[in-house]
Enzyme design. Structure first.
Site, PDB file in Angstrom:
ATOM      1  N   VAL A 175     -10.041   2.450   5.045  1.00 18.34           N
ATOM      2  CA  VAL A 175      -9.947   2.871   3.648  1.00 18.34           C
ATOM      3  C   VAL A 175     -11.083   3.847   3.347  1.00 18.34           C
ATOM      4  O   VAL A 175     -12.237   3.579   3.688  1.00 18.34           O
ATOM      5  CB  VAL A 175     -10.018   1.631   2.718  1.00 18.34           C
ATOM      6  CG1 VAL A 175     -10.101   2.034   1.267  1.00 18.34           C
ATOM      7  CG2 VAL A 175      -8.819   0.736   2.974  1.00 18.34           C
ATOM      8  N   LEU A 232      -2.833  -5.983  -1.326  1.00 21.22           N
ATOM      9  CA  LEU A 232      -1.605  -5.219  -1.452  1.00 21.22           C
ATOM     10  C   LEU A 232      -1.909  -3.816  -0.958  1.00 21.22           C
ATOM     11  O   LEU A 232      -2.780  -3.136  -1.500  1.00 21.22           O
ATOM     12  CB  LEU A 232      -1.150  -5.194  -2.914  1.00 21.22           C
ATOM     13  CG  LEU A 232       0.125  -4.433  -3.219  1.00 21.22           C
ATOM     14  CD1 LEU A 232       1.319  -5.066  -2.503  1.00 21.22           C
ATOM     15  CD2 LEU A 232       0.359  -4.401  -4.724  1.00 21.22           C
ATOM     16  N   MET A 248      -4.599   2.816  -0.263  1.00 27.53           N
ATOM     17  CA  MET A 248      -5.149   2.270  -1.471  1.00 27.53           C
ATOM     18  C   MET A 248      -4.822   0.792  -1.542  1.00 27.53           C
ATOM     19  O   MET A 248      -3.826   0.444  -2.119  1.00 27.53           O
ATOM     20  CB  MET A 248      -4.566   2.997  -2.678  1.00 27.53           C
ATOM     21  CG  MET A 248      -5.262   2.653  -3.951  1.00 27.53           C
ATOM     22  SD  MET A 248      -4.588   1.770  -5.339  1.00 27.53           S
ATOM     23  CE  MET A 248      -3.808   0.335  -4.974  1.00 27.53           C
ATOM     24  N   PRO A 249      -5.613  -0.013  -0.945  1.00 23.87           N
ATOM     25  CA  PRO A 249      -5.362  -1.439  -1.156  1.00 23.87           C
ATOM     26  C   PRO A 249      -5.806  -1.882  -2.544  1.00 23.87           C
ATOM     27  O   PRO A 249      -6.809  -1.415  -3.065  1.00 23.87           O
ATOM     28  CB  PRO A 249      -6.235  -2.120  -0.098  1.00 23.87           C
ATOM     29  CG  PRO A 249      -6.656  -1.064   0.844  1.00 23.87           C
ATOM     30  CD  PRO A 249      -6.608   0.223   0.095  1.00 23.87           C
ATOM     31  N   LEU A 250      -5.010  -2.752  -3.117  1.00 27.79           N
ATOM     32  CA  LEU A 250      -5.406  -3.460  -4.329  1.00 27.79           C
ATOM     33  C   LEU A 250      -5.777  -4.855  -3.869  1.00 27.79           C
ATOM     34  O   LEU A 250      -4.960  -5.562  -3.278  1.00 27.79           O
ATOM     35  CB  LEU A 250      -4.259  -3.521  -5.327  1.00 27.79           C
ATOM     36  CG  LEU A 250      -4.461  -4.448  -6.529  1.00 27.79           C
ATOM     37  CD1 LEU A 250      -5.662  -4.019  -7.370  1.00 27.79           C
ATOM     38  CD2 LEU A 250      -3.197  -4.512  -7.364  1.00 27.79           C
TER      39      LEU A 250
END
Length: 130
Positions: free
Chosen positions: A35, A73, A1-3
């Protein structure tokens, strides 16, 4: 889960162009970082030109007010994934949006599953919901 946080100079892009920046970066995040679909967390922040100063660190990079700063992130990614992602982002934004590769800056930061709560006061990775 990239932000993914995307910073840009205010007034340089139309709403449709901003949506294109978001979509293009999301598509490449899926392709290069593995992702899954619908794992999309992006925030765009627009700044006055004087509020963004992204120097070149002595590399001779000449940026314009079209610069995009991507802060990602994410749980750990391989060096190969990050390298490919940076290369693909610069190439895609040049090809799809006519941007200078020098105007694409990417910063990765790492966190772990226990660092996320998607809502409801729960840590979904830790309690088995994800």
């Amino acid at each position: 889960m990239p932000l993914m946080r995307i910073d840009m100079v205010k007034g340089r892009r139309t709403p449709d162009e901003i949506k294109k920046v978001m979509q293009l970066s999301y598509d490449l995040t899926r392709k290069d970082l593995g992702v899954p679909e619908d794992d999309r967390f992006q925030v765009v922040t627009q700044h006055e030109a004087y509020e963004m100063k992204l120097m070149d660190a002595g590399l001779g990079i000449e940026r314009t007010d079209d610069v995009l700063l991507f802060e990602i992130l994410s749980t750990p990614r391989t060096m190969g994934q990050k390298k490919k992602y940076c290369q693909d982002m610069a190439a895609a934004f040049q090809q799809e949006m006519g941007m200078k590769p020098e105007d694409i800056m990417i910063v990765f930061a790492t966190n772990h599953a226990e660092d996320f709560s998607f809502g409801n006061g729960k840590q979904q990775f830790l309690n088995g919901e994800l």
